[in-house]
Design a protein around this motif. Structure first.
Motif, short mmCIF file in Angstrom:
data_model
loop_
_atom_site.label_atom_id
_atom_site.label_comp_id
_atom_site.label_asym_id
_atom_site.label_seq_id
_atom_site.Cartn_x
_atom_site.Cartn_y
_atom_site.Cartn_z
N PRO A 1 -71.44 -13.87 16.40
CA PRO A 1 -71.47 -13.25 17.74
C PRO A 1 -70.07 -13.12 18.34
CG PRO A 1 -73.26 -14.80 17.51
CD PRO A 1 -72.42 -14.96 16.27
N TYR A 2 -69.23 -14.14 18.14
CA TYR A 2 -67.84 -14.03 18.62
C TYR A 2 -67.19 -12.76 18.05
CZ TYR A 2 -62.80 -14.52 18.58
OH TYR A 2 -61.45 -14.26 18.70
N GLY A 3 -67.33 -12.58 16.74
CA GLY A 3 -66.74 -11.40 16.09
C GLY A 3 -67.27 -10.11 16.67
N ILE B 1 -58.06 -17.97 1.08
CA ILE B 1 -56.74 -17.43 1.45
C ILE B 1 -56.80 -16.82 2.84
CG2 ILE B 1 -55.10 -15.57 0.91
CD1 ILE B 1 -55.61 -16.16 -2.05
N ARG B 2 -55.79 -17.18 3.66
CA ARG B 2 -55.67 -16.61 5.01
C ARG B 2 -54.21 -16.23 5.26
NH1 ARG B 2 -60.22 -16.87 4.25
NH2 ARG B 2 -61.92 -17.74 5.50
N ASP B 3 -54.03 -15.45 6.34
CA ASP B 3 -52.69 -15.00 6.75
C ASP B 3 -52.32 -15.80 8.00
OD1 ASP B 3 -50.51 -13.60 7.71
OD2 ASP B 3 -51.33 -11.64 7.17
N GLY C 1 -70.18 -18.57 5.99
CA GLY C 1 -69.53 -17.50 6.75
C GLY C 1 -68.07 -17.27 6.39
N ASP C 2 -67.46 -18.18 5.61
CA ASP C 2 -66.05 -17.99 5.25
C ASP C 2 -65.87 -16.82 4.28
OD1 ASP C 2 -64.51 -19.75 6.71
OD2 ASP C 2 -64.68 -21.39 5.27
N VAL C 3 -64.88 -15.98 4.53
CA VAL C 3 -64.55 -14.95 3.54
C VAL C 3 -63.55 -15.56 2.55
CG1 VAL C 3 -64.96 -13.10 5.19
CG2 VAL C 3 -62.64 -13.91 4.86
C1 WQD Z 1 -58.95 -21.28 7.92
C2 WQD Z 1 -59.26 -21.74 6.51
C3 WQD Z 1 -61.48 -22.58 6.20
C4 WQD Z 1 -61.07 -26.12 8.69
C5 WQD Z 1 -61.06 -18.17 12.50
C6 WQD Z 1 -61.94 -17.12 13.11
C7 WQD Z 1 -61.21 -15.83 13.22
C8 WQD Z 1 -59.92 -16.03 13.97
C9 WQD Z 1 -59.08 -17.10 13.35
C10 WQD Z 1 -60.36 -15.72 16.32
C11 WQD Z 1 -60.64 -21.31 6.03
C12 WQD Z 1 -60.45 -23.66 5.97
C13 WQD Z 1 -60.82 -24.95 8.02
C14 WQD Z 1 -61.28 -27.31 7.94
C15 WQD Z 1 -60.93 -26.06 5.92
N1 WQD Z 1 -60.15 -16.47 15.32
N2 WQD Z 1 -60.75 -24.92 6.66
N3 WQD Z 1 -61.20 -27.22 6.58
O1 WQD Z 1 -62.16 -19.16 9.75
O2 WQD Z 1 -60.03 -18.07 8.89
O3 WQD Z 1 -60.71 -17.75 11.22
O4 WQD Z 1 -59.86 -18.30 13.29
O5 WQD Z 1 -60.44 -14.54 16.37
O6 WQD Z 1 -62.04 -14.97 13.90
O7 WQD Z 1 -63.08 -16.96 12.28
O8 WQD Z 1 -59.88 -19.94 10.55
O9 WQD Z 1 -58.75 -22.08 10.87
O10 WQD Z 1 -61.29 -22.04 10.83
O11 WQD Z 1 -60.04 -21.66 8.74
O12 WQD Z 1 -60.86 -26.05 4.69
O13 WQD Z 1 -61.54 -28.38 8.48
O14 WQD Z 1 -59.26 -23.17 6.51
O15 WQD Z 1 -62.52 -22.67 5.26
O16 WQD Z 1 -60.52 -20.99 4.68
P1 WQD Z 1 -60.79 -18.71 9.98
P2 WQD Z 1 -60.01 -21.49 10.33
#
Ligand code: WQD
Ligand code: NAD
Length: 336
Positions: free
Chosen positions: A149-151, A231-233, A297-299
């Motif tokens: 819902p946030y998204g 993987i994230r940016d 829900g994680d990509v």
């Molecule tokens: C990053 C990675 C987790 C916590 C969220 C929102 C997105 C945007 C940014 C607002 C993922 C992993 C996390 C933990 C872990 N926000 N992780 N252990 O989910 O990429 O994005 O914040 O707009 O909309 O969805 O960010 O920081 O939660 O996670 O391994 O205790 O760290 O699985 O791969 P996310 P996140």
């Protein structure tokens, strides 16, 4: 001197942007009821800049109160950060998110129209891309398949802004899609203030390193990535803040109507385990962690194509993942 209303200006990204706006010669006015921030942010801003922030402690969904702020301040532009942002909470309490995130934008656009304020920068998110169709993800990738819902509130707000700028040909709007903002101001006077249990990775890392939590749980190491974790940016919040100044300056040079969207990321993807190990290297501190199951829900992977932000806004990141994790740790130590 240009005056900018900064809704959510006491929050994580808003407070860092307040500093950069002031440095660029703007007059930033905070509108924030501190529902997800604290008084001490204002003290931090004063310590960094020597200036006491002007703040209106009101709810942005309150049209009467917002109108009074506009009457009093006569702003030239607005940056709208104020929103609720916890993905998990939005699943449990979606109406809170639709009410605040969409309601505050509806209210803001009406008040802006009443006061003939036409320039707006809006905080969107990479979450609008859902899984993303290709990597790195460009601004013309499909949106609308958000995972929460946030998204969806961000998807709806973006569409609302497109519709509003068609209806009002004088509007000039920039929507900024942030990837994963992390870090803190290098002064350690402001940073992320997770109230209660954090929502994001880096506060979990710093709290685990500080002994405030037993350990970090890495959500999955069986993804198809170089080490199995997602993987994230990750983008330093100071780099992100600077993009808002450039966006406002760019808007001022454009003809209306305008409704443009930009990715704000580094263009680089890092895994969760890389983030943990970089944190340990730059700070010389161990992070206790275990591998846990995947989080629903994680990509698998998400990182930005940043060509448009560079070519159009002239913006690129200057700080590294190591810089951000060093500053996050300094902030954690300052928090105690
Ligand atoms: C990053 C990675 C987790 C916590 C969220 C929102 C997105 C945007 C940014 C607002 C993922 C992993 C996390 C933990 C872990 N926000 N992780 N252990 O989910 O990429 O994005 O914040 O707009 O909309 O969805 O960010 O920081 O939660 O996670 O391994 O205790 O760290 O699985 O791969 P996310 P996140
Ligand atoms: P934050 O919670 O730290 O800051 C938001 C601020 O807005 C808080 O100070 C809160 O008190 C205030 N606020 C919220 N609703 C309000 C209302 N109705 N009236 C008055 N004040 C209100 O969040 P942030 O991380 O700084 O995020 C800022 C924006 O960026 C949000 O729109 C968020 O959705 C977006 N965003 C954040 C991230 C992230 O990971 N931090 C990523 C992408 C997009």
């Amino acid at each position: 001197m240009k005056k900018t209303i900064v809704t959510g200006g006491a929050g994580f990204i808003g407070s860092h942007t307040w500093v950069e706006l002031l440095a660029a010669g703007c007059t930033p006015i905070i509108v924030d009821d501190l529902r997800n921030s604290e008084e001490r942010v204002l003290l931090g801003l004063e310590k960094i800049t020597g200036r006491k922030p002007v703040i209106h402690r009101i709810d942005c969904t309150d049209a009467r109160a917002m109108n009074l702020v506009f009457v009093q301040e006569k702003p030239d532009s607005v940056i709208h950060f104020a929103a609720d942002k916890a993905v998990g909470e939005s699943v449990r309490d979606p109406l809170k998110y639709y009410h605040n995130n969409i309601g505050s934008l509806v209210t803001l656009l009406r008040v802006m129209a009443d006061h003939k304020v036409k320039d707006l920068v809006f905080s969107s998110s990479c979450t609008v891309y859902g899984e993303g169709d290709k990597l790195p993800v460009t601004e013309d990738s499909p949106t609308g398949a958000a995972a929460s819902p946030y998204g969806y509130t961000k998807v709806v707000c973006e569409q609302m802004l497109r519709d509003a700028s068609i209806a009002d040909p004088a509007l000039r709007v920039v929507m900024l899609r942030y990837f994963n903002p992390i870090g803190a101001h290098p002064s350690a006077h402001i940073g992320e203030l997770p109230i209660g249990v954090p929502n994001n990775l880096v506060p979990f890392i710093t709290q685990a390193a500080a002994g405030l939590r037993d350990k970090l749980t890495v959500f999955g190491n069986d993804y198809p990535t170089r080490d199995g974790s997602c993987i994230r940016d990750y983008i330093h919040v100071v780099d992100l803040a600077k993009a808002h100044v450039l966006a406002l300056q760019w808007i001022a040079k454009q003809k209306a109507p305008l409704c443009e969207v930009f990715n704000l990321g580094t263009g680089q993807g890092n895994t969760v385990l890389e983030a943990v190990h970089t944190f340990e290297e730059v700070n010389g501190v161990k992070v206790p962690f275990v591998i846990g199951p995947r989080r629903a829900g994680d990509v698998v992977a998400m990182y930005a194509d940043t060509a448009k932000s560079l070519n159009v806004l002239g913006w690129r990141t200057e700080l590294t993942l190591g810089d951000a994790l060093r500053d996050a740790w300094r902030w954690q130590l300052a928090l105690g």
